[in-house]
Design a protein around this motif. Structure first.
Motif, PDB file in Angstrom:
ATOM      1  N   ALA A  68      46.810  43.572  38.171  1.00 52.98           N
ATOM      2  CA  ALA A  68      45.653  43.826  39.183  1.00 52.98           C
ATOM      3  C   ALA A  68      44.933  45.232  38.973  1.00 52.98           C
ATOM      4  O   ALA A  68      43.450  44.392  39.362  1.00 52.98           O
ATOM      5  N   GLU A  69      45.590  45.490  38.251  1.00 50.09           N
ATOM      6  CA  GLU A  69      43.691  47.027  37.723  1.00 50.09           C
ATOM      7  C   GLU A  69      42.741  46.465  36.980  1.00 50.09           C
ATOM      8  O   GLU A  69      41.232  46.644  37.072  1.00 50.09           O
ATOM      9  N   LEU A  70      43.044  45.557  35.667  1.00 56.65           N
ATOM     10  CA  LEU A  70      41.982  44.858  35.439  1.00 56.65           C
ATOM     11  C   LEU A  70      40.929  43.756  35.514  1.00 56.65           C
ATOM     12  O   LEU A  70      39.717  43.348  35.857  1.00 56.65           O
ATOM     13  N   GLN A  71      41.868  43.402  37.082  1.00 58.83           N
ATOM     14  CA  GLN A  71      41.684  41.992  36.892  1.00 58.83           C
ATOM     15  C   GLN A  71      40.196  43.581  38.246  1.00 58.83           C
ATOM     16  O   GLN A  71      38.342  42.842  38.695  1.00 58.83           O
ATOM     17  N   ARG A  72      40.698  44.294  38.870  1.00 62.69           N
ATOM     18  CA  ARG A  72      39.525  44.697  40.377  1.00 62.69           C
ATOM     19  C   ARG A  72      38.931  45.586  39.441  1.00 62.69           C
ATOM     20  O   ARG A  72      37.724  45.828  40.033  1.00 62.69           O
ATOM     21  N   GLU A  73      39.407  46.318  38.183  1.00 63.54           N
ATOM     22  CA  GLU A  73      37.682  46.390  37.050  1.00 63.54           C
ATOM     23  C   GLU A  73      36.731  45.338  36.312  1.00 63.54           C
ATOM     24  O   GLU A  73      35.693  45.356  36.634  1.00 63.54           O
ATOM     25  N   LEU A  74      37.172  44.174  36.489  1.00 62.92           N
ATOM     26  CA  LEU A  74      36.469  43.366  36.367  1.00 62.92           C
ATOM     27  C   LEU A  74      35.642  42.732  37.582  1.00 62.92           C
ATOM     28  O   LEU A  74      34.199  42.459  37.234  1.00 62.92           O
ATOM     29  N   LEU A  75      36.131  43.304  39.036  1.00 62.35           N
ATOM     30  CA  LEU A  75      35.563  42.547  40.574  1.00 62.35           C
ATOM     31  C   LEU A  75      34.588  43.763  40.148  1.00 62.35           C
ATOM     32  O   LEU A  75      33.773  42.952  40.167  1.00 62.35           O
ATOM     33  N   ALA A  76      34.285  44.980  40.039  1.00 63.75           N
ATOM     34  CA  ALA A  76      33.346  45.589  40.347  1.00 63.75           C
ATOM     35  C   ALA A  76      32.709  46.179  39.461  1.00 63.75           C
ATOM     36  O   ALA A  76      31.639  45.771  39.805  1.00 63.75           O
ATOM     37  N   ALA A  96      24.974  47.445  33.108  1.00 66.04           N
ATOM     38  CA  ALA A  96      25.986  47.195  34.262  1.00 66.04           C
ATOM     39  C   ALA A  96      26.076  44.949  33.057  1.00 66.04           C
ATOM     40  O   ALA A  96      27.799  44.909  33.460  1.00 66.04           O
ATOM     41  N   ARG A  97      25.749  44.446  32.580  1.00 64.19           N
ATOM     42  CA  ARG A  97      25.922  43.582  32.188  1.00 64.19           C
ATOM     43  C   ARG A  97      27.694  44.052  31.247  1.00 64.19           C
ATOM     44  O   ARG A  97      28.076  43.566  30.161  1.00 64.19           O
ATOM     45  N   ILE A  98      27.102  45.171  30.510  1.00 60.38           N
ATOM     46  CA  ILE A  98      27.635  45.488  29.630  1.00 60.38           C
ATOM     47  C   ILE A  98      28.810  45.280  29.899  1.00 60.38           C
ATOM     48  O   ILE A  98      30.481  45.471  28.921  1.00 60.38           O
ATOM     49  N   GLU A  99      29.191  46.377  31.143  1.00 60.16           N
ATOM     50  CA  GLU A  99      30.829  46.244  31.346  1.00 60.16           C
ATOM     51  C   GLU A  99      31.575  45.488  31.774  1.00 60.16           C
ATOM     52  O   GLU A  99      32.674  45.719  32.299  1.00 60.16           O
ATOM     53  N   HIS A 100      29.985  44.452  32.680  1.00 58.43           N
ATOM     54  CA  HIS A 100      31.063  43.459  32.567  1.00 58.43           C
ATOM     55  C   HIS A 100      31.498  42.669  31.992  1.00 58.43           C
ATOM     56  O   HIS A 100      32.824  42.263  32.186  1.00 58.43           O
ATOM     57  N   ARG A 101      30.394  42.470  30.606  1.00 62.40           N
ATOM     58  CA  ARG A 101      31.413  41.667  29.628  1.00 62.40           C
ATOM     59  C   ARG A 101      33.068  42.289  28.658  1.00 62.40           C
ATOM     60  O   ARG A 101      33.742  41.645  28.872  1.00 62.40           O
ATOM     61  N   SER A 102      32.686  43.499  29.295  1.00 63.35           N
ATOM     62  CA  SER A 102      34.135  44.979  28.868  1.00 63.35           C
ATOM     63  C   SER A 102      35.088  44.499  29.512  1.00 63.35           C
ATOM     64  O   SER A 102      36.415  43.910  28.562  1.00 63.35           O
ATOM     65  N   ALA A 103      34.355  44.307  30.749  1.00 63.77           N
ATOM     66  CA  ALA A 103      35.707  44.192  31.621  1.00 63.77           C
ATOM     67  C   ALA A 103      36.657  42.767  31.794  1.00 63.77           C
ATOM     68  O   ALA A 103      38.248  42.330  31.282  1.00 63.77           O
ATOM     69  N   ALA A 104      35.540  41.639  31.584  1.00 60.83           N
ATOM     70  CA  ALA A 104      36.171  40.284  31.634  1.00 60.83           C
ATOM     71  C   ALA A 104      37.087  39.988  30.507  1.00 60.83           C
ATOM     72  O   ALA A 104      38.033  39.151  30.271  1.00 60.83           O
ATOM     73  N   SER A 134      40.303  39.452  29.790  1.00 59.20           N
ATOM     74  CA  SER A 134      41.457  37.947  29.008  1.00 59.20           C
ATOM     75  C   SER A 134      42.693  38.588  27.741  1.00 59.20           C
ATOM     76  O   SER A 134      43.400  38.142  27.691  1.00 59.20           O
ATOM     77  N   ALA A 135      41.866  39.368  27.272  1.00 61.00           N
ATOM     78  CA  ALA A 135      43.184  40.038  26.220  1.00 61.00           C
ATOM     79  C   ALA A 135      44.599  40.127  26.890  1.00 61.00           C
ATOM     80  O   ALA A 135      45.292  39.614  25.578  1.00 61.00           O
ATOM     81  N   ALA A 136      44.362  40.844  27.985  1.00 57.85           N
ATOM     82  CA  ALA A 136      45.480  40.993  28.202  1.00 57.85           C
ATOM     83  C   ALA A 136      46.084  39.719  28.494  1.00 57.85           C
ATOM     84  O   ALA A 136      47.375  39.367  28.807  1.00 57.85           O
ATOM     85  N   ALA A 137      45.460  38.884  29.582  1.00 58.51           N
ATOM     86  CA  ALA A 137      46.151  37.313  30.197  1.00 58.51           C
ATOM     87  C   ALA A 137      46.492  36.520  29.881  1.00 58.51           C
ATOM     88  O   ALA A 137      46.804  35.434  29.619  1.00 58.51           O
ATOM     89  N   GLY A 138      45.418  36.592  29.387  1.00 59.31           N
ATOM     90  CA  GLY A 138      44.318  35.171  28.855  1.00 59.31           C
ATOM     91  C   GLY A 138      44.011  33.536  29.135  1.00 59.31           C
ATOM     92  O   GLY A 138      43.859  34.272  30.731  1.00 59.31           O
TER      93      GLY A 138
END
Length: 458
Positions: free
Chosen positions: A175-183, A222-230, A234-238
């Motif tokens: 859930a925390e990783l998903q929040r970071e991706l949304l932000a 912002a694009r770099i941060e978004h790509r990193s969060a994604a 993906s690495a955590a949940a696949g």
């Protein structure tokens, strides 16, 4: 006139003598009758014996009289033996090395009739081994993030396909990783909007170039941060990432679940081995090759494997031969691969592998089950008319057959399924090609022959 009849008067002594003579005759008659009945009873008991016993009886009787009486008793015993020949179901009759069985006994014994003929004898080396999983077709399913089991969809022994959901977890880390991706996604949207406005003002010469460049840099960050969060998500949940805190464990390959370590409500760490899935369409048999056989073993050789509790052997290929010899056992490890052997072949079973190290053509081969040992000789029970002959044979090479042995049931029924890799023996003398012989259950004929020989000795 006729003379009056004379009266015979006997003295008491004469009467006693006559009575004694009559009594002696009666006793003699009784004794003769008992002796005759005893001889007849003895003949009846010996009539069930074999022809050899009849000869002995005739010789003994002839010893008490002239030669004609002995010949007569001999013929009489043979006639009785033929009258008492076994015609009833379940009985056997033997003449020397020839055995005759009733049709009912042949049927009940389940004798397998085979035809001798040319074939290939593969000389084999028998090696001990163990059935094992194909280590290249195993998948370990672990949760990439810690979580609590919310739902378990599959159980031990289930067959699954790739991508199928096995269980669902609830995870705060996910859930925390998903929040970071949304932000990161929102910041990227704001940065892109700001950049679009500054770019338009700069082109109209309203704003300075410095502001335009700053807005473009903000979009890039912002694009770099978004790509990193994604990538983190993906690495955590696949592919198991779901909505909210749900995280799905999915099958990475097609196969069968052979291990399961999960229950509803259980807290799982990221290194917990929840499921083990194995593709059982191929399995390994790890065998031990001793030093004396290493020079003859080659990758690609055919192997016939038998495992405990499994009647039918499986054919495979020697796919690996170790290059290092163990210092203690002085042996190397080899691997035989079996393709689709069946559900009965379970990892962990002890097995033996017959590796075909040499193959040669032979003019006459018979099934190894047909060879029996009788009176110190190797014999094969060959069909002769309405019986079977224990035919002495000279055997050559032993091995396995790469060709089918056409089998018939008792009584010449329809052919059974061809058997490949069956143990065979080369026959150098004693059985000709085309002759029919008993393969499976030939030991029953050996036992019946032994019974007949024991009757002769008795």
């Amino acid at each position: 006139m006729s003379a009056p009849p004379r009266k015979i008067e006997l003295s008491p002594k004469v009467i006693a003598a006559i009575a004694a003579a009559v009594l002696a005759l009666v006793v003699a008659a009784v004794a003769i009758t008992v002796r005759v009945e005893h001889r007849r009873h003895g003949h009846d008991r010996e009539a069930g014996h074999e022809e050899h016993d009849g000869h002995q009886h005739g010789e003994k009787e002839g010893a008490h009289g002239d030669g004609h009486d002995g010949d007569h008793d001999h013929d009489h015993d043979n006639d009785r033996a033929e009258k008492h020949a076994p015609d009833e179901p379940g009985e056997a009759h033997a003449h020397g090395d020839r055995l005759k069985l009733s049709p009912a006994m042949i049927q009940n014994a389940g004798l397998e009739m085979l035809t001798a003929g040319p074939g290939n004898v593969a000389v084999t080396v028998t090696l001990p081994g163990e059935v094992a999983l194909n280590a290249e077709a195993i998948a370990h399913v672990t949760p990439r993030v810690p979580g609590t089991a919310r739902e378990v969809k599959k159980q031990l022994g289930d067959t699954v396909t790739r991508g199928e959901v096995l269980a669902v977890l609830d995870s705060r880390e996910l859930a925390e990783l998903q929040r970071e991706l949304l932000a990161a996604k929102e910041r990227l949207s704001l940065a892109e909007a700001s950049f679009t406005r500054h770019e338009a003002l700069w082109k109209e010469r309203i704003s300075a170039e410095k502001e335009y460049l700053a807005a473009r840099q903000a979009v890039a960050e912002a694009r770099i941060e978004h790509r990193s969060a994604a990538q983190k998500l993906s690495a955590a949940a696949g592919s198991g990432a779901g909505k909210g805190t749900g995280y799905a464990l999915v099958a990475p390959i097609d196969g069968t679940i052979i291990e399961k370590h999960i229950a509803i409500g259980e807290v799982l760490k990221e290194d917990t081995q929840v499921f083990v899935i194995a593709d059982l369409s191929t399995i390994w048999v790890n065998v031990t090759v001793y030093a004396k056989d290493l020079s003859r073993a080659r990758i690609g050789q055919t192997a016939w494997v038998k495992a405990e509790g499994i009647e039918q052997s499986a054919q495979g290929t020697l796919a690996y031969l170790g290059q290092v010899v163990d210092e203690q056992s002085r042996s190397a490890v080899a691997r035989v691969v079996l393709q689709s052997p069946g559900a009965a072949w379970r990892p962990g079973l002890f097995a033996t592998a017959d590796i075909a190290v040499e193959e040669a053509a032979a003019p006459v081969v018979v099934s190894d089950e047909a060879i029996q040992r009788v009176e110190g000789k190797d014999v094969v029970f060959v069909e002769e008319g309405d019986g079977f002959e224990a035919r002495p044979v000279k055997i050559g090479r032993r091995g396995t057959s790469g060709v089918a042995l056409a089998a018939e049931g008792a009584g010449g029924g329809p052919a059974a399924e061809p058997r490949r890799g069956a143990p065979v023996v080369e026959i150098e003398a004693g059985v000709a090609a085309g002759e029919r012989y008993v393969g499976k259950n030939s030991f029953i004929l050996k036992a019946e022959l032994g019974k007949s020989e024991a009757g002769h000795q008795h």
